[in-house]
Design a protein around this motif. Structure first.
Motif, PDB file in Angstrom:
ATOM      1  N   LEU A 160      55.993  32.032  12.232  1.00  0.00           N
ATOM      2  CA  LEU A 160      56.748  32.948  13.082  1.00  0.00           C
ATOM      3  C   LEU A 160      58.115  33.266  12.480  1.00  0.00           C
ATOM      4  N   HIS A 161      58.625  32.329  11.673  1.00  0.00           N
ATOM      5  CA  HIS A 161      59.975  32.485  11.105  1.00  0.00           C
ATOM      6  C   HIS A 161      59.957  33.044   9.688  1.00  0.00           C
ATOM      7  N   ARG A 162      58.774  33.494   9.199  1.00  0.00           N
ATOM      8  CA  ARG A 162      58.677  34.072   7.854  1.00  0.00           C
ATOM      9  C   ARG A 162      59.442  33.202   6.848  1.00  0.00           C
ATOM     10  N   PRO A 163      58.990  31.995   6.571  1.00  0.00           N
ATOM     11  CA  PRO A 163      59.784  31.085   5.731  1.00  0.00           C
ATOM     12  C   PRO A 163      59.826  31.514   4.268  1.00  0.00           C
ATOM     13  N   LEU A 164      60.891  31.096   3.606  1.00  0.00           N
ATOM     14  CA  LEU A 164      60.930  31.111   2.154  1.00  0.00           C
ATOM     15  C   LEU A 164      60.097  29.920   1.695  1.00  0.00           C
ATOM     16  N   VAL A 165      59.198  30.115   0.763  1.00  0.00           N
ATOM     17  CA  VAL A 165      58.322  29.036   0.320  1.00  0.00           C
ATOM     18  C   VAL A 165      58.640  28.686  -1.123  1.00  0.00           C
ATOM     19  N   ILE A 166      59.002  27.431  -1.355  1.00  0.00           N
ATOM     20  CA  ILE A 166      59.249  26.904  -2.692  1.00  0.00           C
ATOM     21  C   ILE A 166      58.036  26.070  -3.078  1.00  0.00           C
ATOM     22  N   VAL A 167      57.421  26.371  -4.206  1.00  0.00           N
ATOM     23  CA  VAL A 167      56.220  25.649  -4.641  1.00  0.00           C
ATOM     24  C   VAL A 167      56.522  24.940  -5.953  1.00  0.00           C
ATOM     25  N   ASP A 168      56.639  23.614  -5.883  1.00  0.00           N
ATOM     26  CA  ASP A 168      56.882  22.807  -7.071  1.00  0.00           C
ATOM     27  C   ASP A 168      55.548  22.516  -7.760  1.00  0.00           C
ATOM     28  N   GLU A 169      55.575  22.436  -9.100  1.00  0.00           N
ATOM     29  CA  GLU A 169      54.342  22.238  -9.888  1.00  0.00           C
ATOM     30  C   GLU A 169      53.288  23.250  -9.458  1.00  0.00           C
ATOM     31  N   ALA A 170      53.667  24.515  -9.511  1.00  0.00           N
ATOM     32  CA  ALA A 170      52.858  25.580  -8.915  1.00  0.00           C
ATOM     33  C   ALA A 170      51.528  25.799  -9.614  1.00  0.00           C
ATOM     34  N   HIS A 171      51.369  25.290 -10.835  1.00  0.00           N
ATOM     35  CA  HIS A 171      50.081  25.472 -11.514  1.00  0.00           C
ATOM     36  C   HIS A 171      48.949  24.761 -10.778  1.00  0.00           C
ATOM     37  N   ASN A 172      49.312  23.813  -9.883  1.00  0.00           N
ATOM     38  CA  ASN A 172      48.289  23.102  -9.114  1.00  0.00           C
ATOM     39  C   ASN A 172      47.822  23.883  -7.893  1.00  0.00           C
TER      40      ASN A 172
END
Length: 906
Positions: A223-235
């Motif tokens: 509902l809050h449209r979050p900012l998403v940080i993805v660490d080790e994104a290749h996984n």
């Protein structure tokens, strides 16, 4: 205690690239903005054209977490226009989750400080279990960062995860949510209660919610449209991960990884090993000693290296550089082989007489590292023995030496151990050069074979490029420890270094190939193979490619040839061989003949400039225009149009957008925002002066431009940006006038006296060439006199390329550098706007240095370019004949480019 981190140059550059992309994506589209900046097509993935998903590629040791912490407020400001964002920070494992959560929750920790500097101590950092405990009114008033694993959201059956389950505990949250905002949840996977859900619900609660969004943790975050940080994104490049991220309804997805999957990742900025080394993040080179005699020689060599490094560390500490205790990481053989962990520990104690308390075994069953602070001065540990990967999140700040008793081609965790060894303690260069390098002892027949095996690990698993790796590896003969020669017949003595050679298994030894110098046939593991030493020319590569069928196999062969040539180039480059480059004088000034000599920098000129920020010209913002039509606001900032709608504007704690907003509140917000901005546009101005200026700007917009205060408040982020740009323009104009008067007049009519400063010259040092990956030269032409193995900011073909070829072949040039516009590694001259980094710096055979700038015809009449040419001429004039400056163009006074170069260097 507060531990703030001053961002490294490459970290700031990466964040600047992210900010520029976010601003461009708001006015255009993510795809167009990415294409313009990265020069590659944008991969839409599963998030659609309006949700940006980009990656910062940071190799091992580059500090991904601190970048992520700074990225949250940056994206909230530049993309969302929010003072109280919601961010979901996804990590690959629970161990990393706990580590990250602890850092972000610890008062004073550098990662938390990056967030509290923007949002104050009202910042909420929590786990998924704690989300429901944050009071509904705090959402939108305080920044919220939720740290979780991607596995918490990644599953096909939403009912199997608590984050998707209906929970009456969320009733207070959803009851107050606007209906318009709730409508967006209907488009998300598994977000709405179905009839089947109600039928399976034993409590009967869901019967009244069929067709409505669940009261669930995931829906509340969405509902809050979050900012998403993805660490080790290749996984996370799987269908399940895409679905999980879709369920979060992200506003922006930022990925961080060392090894992105090329076809599925939008790499916006790629940090190189050279950039890390230039900022003292990693130790380079890796001094690689091969021991064909077997593991006893490798172990003995590693122990000897540790003892010598520790002696240097004691001297280094006495000289004021802090405490370091070099540690060896042993990768023992597997249980059942000759030298498993316990056998190695006994060998170290019984045969090499090492104290037992200096050795720790850390494997899946032996947890000798638990509860040990390896950085503590009283800690006795100097040797750590493992087999496979150490536990996730474990760090070894003093690791210096890797000793692998396994074959590098088969060792499954050598890259993790190497990653520990590469990191520079405290990210700070040591006084003793031996402590600025990493060391590896391996069981291999020759340096070339070991270098290839280690290069494969660095490239495939640690995020480094082949050109970087080429200059990262060196034999002990190039860097003898502390300048000593290895003793003859010592197990530590390296084998003589031969030419870099590569064996090509799929290539047959045809007569045409064997006729090429450096190509031979050799029996390896019972099979005849082609081995090539030295640089592989295009004609030789063509002969090899003719034997390979299939596009994929041909591409693999091209990559192998490119990697081989990179290793060869690194081994022969002057910087790699320790050849010094002539010092380049900087510019300095005196205010009069008796005054001391000071470095000439833009700051010195700006220090004499006084801006009148209350003048009519200063309080107007010519680049800021707002047009309000019904419920849409169009804002132009320097010809970049942004569209705001009521749903785009998130509320601040003081309820921006409400009728109770005051001009003074907006002025205070602008003051705080601009004061905390990355480049501090109002630096050097007192708070009372800032407030008076900002109040005048706001009043001008309200009264002269007729903008309603509510509209101005909603456009506050764009307003702050326009003010920063406007003040920058005013500074540039004032500095240009002052620079012309004080510097370019050189001693005339009250101007400064400008001189060469040979006491503080610029030095091009080996390992200090932070070439960005995206701008590497990758053409066929082989430059033979470039000082560094890597060559940056040069395209294959064009006028600058032609200029570089002429410099490389010129008989007056001993060696040269493609100058980087990165301080302090590149050489710069001061200008009114900052610094001028000329294209090329050359050391001439007669000892002079030359600064050479190539300019296209379209720039010759540009006032700032003319100023650069004047500064260059002033620099050469001040050197008393020891330096020359060349302003080169395609044609000049009837002379060709080659003739101009002859004239300059004569």
């Amino acid at each position: 205690m507060t531990y703030s981190i001053t961002l490294k140059t490459y970290q700031q550059t990466a964040l600047d690239a992210l900010a520029a992309f976010a601003r461009a994506a708001r006015t255009k589209s993510p795809a167009l903005a990415f294409g313009e900046r990265a020069g590659r097509p944008y991969n839409l993935d599963a998030f659609g054209p309006q949700v940006p998903c980009v990656c910062l590629r940071i190799p091992t040791g580059g500090g991904k977490t601190v970048l992520a912490a700074h990225a949250v407020p940056l994206l909230a400001r530049e993309w969302q226009g929010s003072d109280a964002p919601v961010a979901v920070w996804l990590v690959p494992s629970d161990a990393i989750r706990q580590q990250t959560l602890k850092a972000l929750q610890t008062p004073g920790h550098a990662y938390r400080t990056a967030l509290t500097d923007a949002y104050g101590e009202g910042l909420q950092v929590c786990t998924l279990d704690d989300v429901a405990q944050i009071a509904p009114p705090d959402w939108g008033r305080h920044a919220v960062v939720v740290v979780a694993t991607i596995q918490s959201f990644r599953i096909e059956d939403a009912g199997q995860r608590n984050v998707y389950s209906f929970s009456e505990g969320f009733e207070p949250h959803f009851k107050g949510a606007p209906e318009g905002a709730m409508a967006c949840l209907h488009d998300l996977p598994d977000a709405v209660v179905t009839a089947q859900d109600a039928a399976q619900d034993a409590t009967g609660v869901l019967a009244g919610f069929v067709g409505q969004p669940r009261w669930s943790l995931a829906n509340w975050l969405a509902l809050h449209r979050p900012l998403v940080i993805v660490d080790e994104a290749h996984n996370t490049k799987t269908d399940k991960s895409f679905t999980a991220l879709q369920r979060l309804n992200p506003a922006f997805i930022l990925e961080l990884t060392a090894t992105p999957i090329a076809a599925k990742t939008n790499v916006l900025y790629h940090v190189s090993a050279q950039e890390l080394a230039a900022e003292d993040m990693i130790k380079l080179p890796i001094v690689l000693a091969e021991h064909p005699e077997g593991w006893p020689a490798a172990v003995f060599g590693a122990v000897q290296t540790q003892r010598k490094l520790e002696a240097e560390a004691l001297k280094d500490e006495a000289e004021g550089h802090g405490y370091v205790r070099p540690i060896v990481l042993f990768q023992a053989q597997n249980v059942g082989d000759e030298m498993p962990p316990e056998a190695l520990r006994r060998y170290l104690v019984d045969e090499l007489n090492l104290p037992d308390n200096q050795i720790v075994v850390a494997t899946g069953t032996q947890r000798g590292l638990d509860d040990i602070d390896l950085a503590a001065r009283h800690c006795p540990v100097r040797f750590v023995i493992t087999v496979q990967a150490l536990r996730e999140g474990w760090d070894c700040p003093f690791a210096y030496v890797l000793c692998s008793l396994q074959k590098l081609t088969s060792a499954t965790a050598v890259e993790q151990l190497l990653g520990r060894v590469l990191r520079m303690p405290h990210a700070r260069r040591r006084g003793r050069e031996a402590l600025n390098r990493a060391y590896a002892h391996v069981c291999a027949a020759e340096f070339s074979a070991a270098a290839h095996a280690l290069a494969d690990r660095l490239i495939q698993h640690m995020g480094f490029e082949a050109l970087d790796v080429a200059s990262m590896l060196a034999p002990p003969s190039s860097y003898p420890l502390f300048g000593e020669e290895y003793e003859q017949n010592s197990p530590l003595a390296p084998a003589p270094q031969a030419l870099i050679a590569t064996n090509f298994e799929a290539i047959a030894a045809t007569p045409e190939l064997l006729a090429v110098p450096g190509v031979r046939e050799q029996t390896i593991a019972g099979a005849a193979q082609v081995v090539v030493a030295g640089h592989i020319e295009a004609s030789t590569e063509a002969l090899m490619l003719a034997q390979v069928r299939g596009a994929k196999k041909q591409e693999q062969l091209r990559e192998q040839v490119a990697r081989h040539n990179a290793l060869v180039a690194a081994s022969v480059a002057p910087a790699s061989r320790g050849v010094p480059f002539a010092p380049v004088p900087t510019l300095a000034y005196r205010t009069d003949a008796q005054a001391p000599l000071w470095p000439l920098e833009q700051g010195a000129v700006l220090g004499t400039v006084e801006l009148d920020l209350l003048s009519p010209q200063a309080v107007q913002l010519p680049g800021f225009h707002v047009v309000q039509e019904s419920n849409v606001i169009e804002i132009d900032v320097k010809d970049a149009r942004v569209t705001l709608r009521p749903t785009d504007v998130q509320q601040m704690a003081m309820d921006y957008g409400a009728s109770s907003i005051t001009a003074d509140t907006l002025v205070r917000w602008l003051d705080q925002s601009l004061h905390k901005a990355l480049h501090a546009p109002l630096a050097g101005i007192t708070q009372s002066q800032r407030r008076a200026f900002l109040a005048a700007v706001v009043n001008h917009q309200l009264h002269a431009c007729g903008l309603p205060l509510v509209v101005l408040a909603q456009a506050r982020f764009q307003l702050a940006r326009c003010i920063a740009l406007h003040v920058g323009d005013l500074r540039d104009q004032a500095a240009t006038r002052q620079f012309r008067q004080l510097v370019l007049q050189n001693g005339q009519a009250g101007a400064w006296l400008v001189e060469s400063d040979w006491a503080r010259p610029h030095v091009f040092a080996p390992g200090r060439y932070p070439a960005p990956v995206a701008s590497r030269y990758s053409g066929r032409y082989q430059f033979t006199r470039h000082y560094f193995a890597v060559l940056a900011d040069l395209k294959d073909g064009g006028e600058e390329f032609q200029c570089a070829q002429l410099i490389d072949r010129h008989p007056q040039v001993r060696q040269w550098v493609r100058n980087l516009d990165t301080a302090p590694c590149g050489f710069a001259l001061p200008t009114s706007r900052g610094r001028f980094f000329a294209d090329f710096v050359a050391e001439l055979v007669d000892g002079r240095v030359a600064l050479l700038e190539y300019k296209g015809a379209h720039l010759l009449s540009d006032p700032y370019e003319i100023e650069k040419s004047q500064v260059g001429a002033l620099w050469a004039q001040a050197s008393a004949g020891k330096a020359v400056f060349g302003w080169l163009t395609r044609q000049q006074d009837g002379k060709s480019l080659a003739q101009q170069l002859d004239t300059v260097l004569a």
